[in-house]
Design a protein around this motif. Structure first.
Motif, short mmCIF file in Angstrom:
data_model
loop_
_atom_site.label_atom_id
_atom_site.label_comp_id
_atom_site.label_asym_id
_atom_site.label_seq_id
_atom_site.Cartn_x
_atom_site.Cartn_y
_atom_site.Cartn_z
N LEU A 130 -46.30 29.82 74.25
CA LEU A 130 -47.08 29.98 75.47
C LEU A 130 -48.21 30.97 75.24
N ASN A 131 -49.39 30.62 75.67
CA ASN A 131 -50.55 31.49 75.53
C ASN A 131 -50.39 32.68 76.49
N ARG A 172 -55.05 24.73 85.21
CA ARG A 172 -54.61 24.69 83.81
C ARG A 172 -53.62 23.57 83.56
N MET A 173 -53.15 22.92 84.62
CA MET A 173 -52.11 21.90 84.49
C MET A 173 -52.72 20.54 84.16
N PRO A 174 -52.06 19.78 83.24
CA PRO A 174 -52.57 18.44 82.88
C PRO A 174 -52.10 17.38 83.87
N THR A 175 -52.23 17.68 85.15
CA THR A 175 -51.89 16.73 86.21
C THR A 175 -53.19 16.24 86.85
N ILE A 176 -53.11 15.13 87.57
CA ILE A 176 -54.31 14.63 88.25
C ILE A 176 -54.85 15.71 89.19
N ARG A 177 -53.96 16.30 89.97
CA ARG A 177 -54.40 17.36 90.90
C ARG A 177 -54.95 18.56 90.15
N ARG A 227 -52.79 20.96 72.36
CA ARG A 227 -52.42 22.21 73.03
C ARG A 227 -52.03 21.97 74.49
N THR A 228 -51.36 20.85 74.69
CA THR A 228 -50.96 20.44 76.05
C THR A 228 -49.63 19.71 75.94
N ASP A 230 -57.87 29.00 79.94
CA ASP A 230 -57.62 28.66 78.55
C ASP A 230 -56.43 27.71 78.48
N TYR A 231 -56.14 27.20 77.28
CA TYR A 231 -54.99 26.34 77.08
C TYR A 231 -53.70 27.09 77.42
N LEU A 232 -52.69 26.34 77.86
CA LEU A 232 -51.40 26.96 78.19
C LEU A 232 -50.60 27.30 76.94
N ILE A 233 -50.81 26.56 75.85
CA ILE A 233 -50.04 26.82 74.64
C ILE A 233 -50.98 27.03 73.46
#
Length: 454
Positions: free
Chosen positions: A391-392, A198-203, A174-175, A373-376
């Motif tokens: 998109l969620n 919610r972003m799958p980035t390091i930050r 879901r990412t 929550d998950y983005l998708i």
């Protein structure tokens, strides 16, 4: 991540060197100028058809590159430079790739308008890697088809060898990790920015509450595998919980909405509020202590109050037992109740252990409790899937709450545990607001790795 590089370099630092390398390739007959339109070129590469410009003379190729393309003339803009590898190799990455292309519309963010043409990634990468002294080029498996091309440039230009090591990109359910898709979310305002929790980035994961030691440990445990897998987030956040659980100070929060007023009675009830020094962590004295206020007026969560029965014995966490009195369990909303303290009661005998805050004798701290929550909505997006369809619609929730007085000293990036709620990272402390703004804690819930955690 806390990593301090000795030097930061950019490909644009080597534009002069790359220009010289391209001139050399043309002179040695390994590259040519091609003004075939992009659509035709794409079709020819796909079908393995040689370009009509492939056999241009070295002199003509040099003239176009060093005079026309370099100066961004009308003729230069029509041309690109292609490496002369192969016309019909089964590996399409080896079919005469473009290595230089003109661009006069957008000034370069570091070199401005000095250059009118720029090296392509496939050419710049091996040349700069070798030139800089890179020993091992770590490349994700999506570049595997391009490895022979990388090697061809090094061999053809007789550059210092670079060892290539492939590893699979890490995927999560879901990412999506596509920078293009993530940028679309940022640009359309679906998220707050690249550091959105919610972003799958390091930050992003750092802002969500992932610690550097846990992140490093997780990555090292995965190892440089070449197997492409789609992982659940469970192990990722479980590794973080191991880091934060032994050191996260414990605090208490009661949601503002429908908070229940509780009147404490009985021989053990304090006539006036009293403060006692209590450990911030029940199992780690090094975390320090905090002052806890005990009073005869409290607030509790509505959800807890709704579960009480009149006369039931409950445990008031960190204080002792008490009997519930004067409660209408059938009411839709319970505004008040009474508790008859029974500090001699056995806390092991009660079914319900509830959190609370003294509503007098301390200054409660306003807070926002955020969860994400998950983005998708789909576990794995396929190439043909339209991102917008999955998109969620709701990816964030927020509850306003009161926190204990000791939480007023919390600072941005502190990690705490709210009793019976979970772990939170402080996104804003009381001192992180501008003058005139309402001061409150902003807390982001940290997943723990339990099944279903986000």
């Amino acid at each position: 991540m806390g990593i301090k590089p000795d030097t930061v370099t950019y490909t644009s630092d080597y534009f002069d060197y790359l220009y010289d390398m391209c001139v050399r390739m043309i002179k040695e007959g390994h590259a040519y100028a091609d003004d075939t339109d992009q659509e035709t070129m794409r079709d020819q590469r796909w079908k393995g058809i040689a370009s009509a410009r492939r056999d241009r003379s070295i002199e003509e190729n040099l003239r176009i590159f060093t005079e026309e393309m370099k100066n961004g003339t009308e003729e230069g803009l029509k041309n690109c430079i292609r490496a002369k590898l192969s016309v019909d190799n089964p590996n399409k990455a080896l079919r005469d790739p473009v290595i230089y292309r003109c661009n006069i519309e957008t000034p370069h963010h570091r070199t401005g308008t000095k250059w009118k043409m720029y090296p392509m990634y496939d050419f710049a990468c091996p040349v700069v890697d070798s030139h800089e002294g890179v020993t091992h080029a770590l490349r994700s498996t999506e570049y595997t088809d391009r490895n022979p091309q990388y090697q061809w440039f090094i061999d053809t230009l007789k550059l210092r060898q670079v060892y290539m090591w492939d590893f699979a990109r890490m995927n999560f359910i879901r990412t999506f990790l596509s920078k293009r898709k993530l940028a679309k979310l940022v640009d359309t305002g679906k998220v707050w920015g690249w550091d959105d929790p919610r972003m799958p980035t390091i930050r992003g994961v750092r802002r969500r509450g992932m610690t550097i030691p846990a992140l490093r440990d997780f990555i090292l445990k995965q190892g440089p595998s070449r197997n492409v897998v789609t992982m659940d987030w469970t192990n990722f956040w479980a590794s973080n919980k191991k880091e934060i659980d032994p050191i996260a100070p414990r605090h208490t929060a009661i949601t503002k909405k429908d908070a229940v007023k509780v009147l404490v009675k009985g021989a053990d009830a304090p006539a006036e509020p009293i403060k006692q020094e209590k450990p911030k962590h029940p199992k780690n004295k090094e975390v320090g202590t905090k002052q806890v206020t005990f009073a005869n007026e409290l607030i509790m969560d509505q959800a807890d109050a709704k579960s009480f029965k009149d006369g039931e014995e409950i445990t008031i966490m960190g204080w002792g037992n008490g009997f519930v009195r004067n409660i209408d369990s059938s009411a839709e909303v319970i505004p008040t109740l009474e508790i008859d303290l029974n500090l001699a009661g056995d806390v092991k005998s009660t079914e319900k252990k509830v959190t609370w805050l003294a509503s007098k004798g301390q200054t409660l701290v306003p807070a926002e409790l955020w969860d994400f929550d998950y983005l998708i909505t789909k576990d794995v997006l396929q190439e043909e899937d339209n991102m917008e369809d999955f998109l969620n619609p709701v990816t964030e929730t927020m509850e306003e709450a009161w926190c204990d007085e000791a939480s007023a000293t919390l600072k941005k990036d502190d990690i705490i545990q709210l009793e019976r709620r979970g772990y939170y990272r402080v996104d804003k402390g009381l001192n992180d607001w501008k003058e005139g703004e309402e001061k409150k804690l902003v807390l982001f819930c940290i997943p723990t790795g339990k099944t279903g955690s986000k």
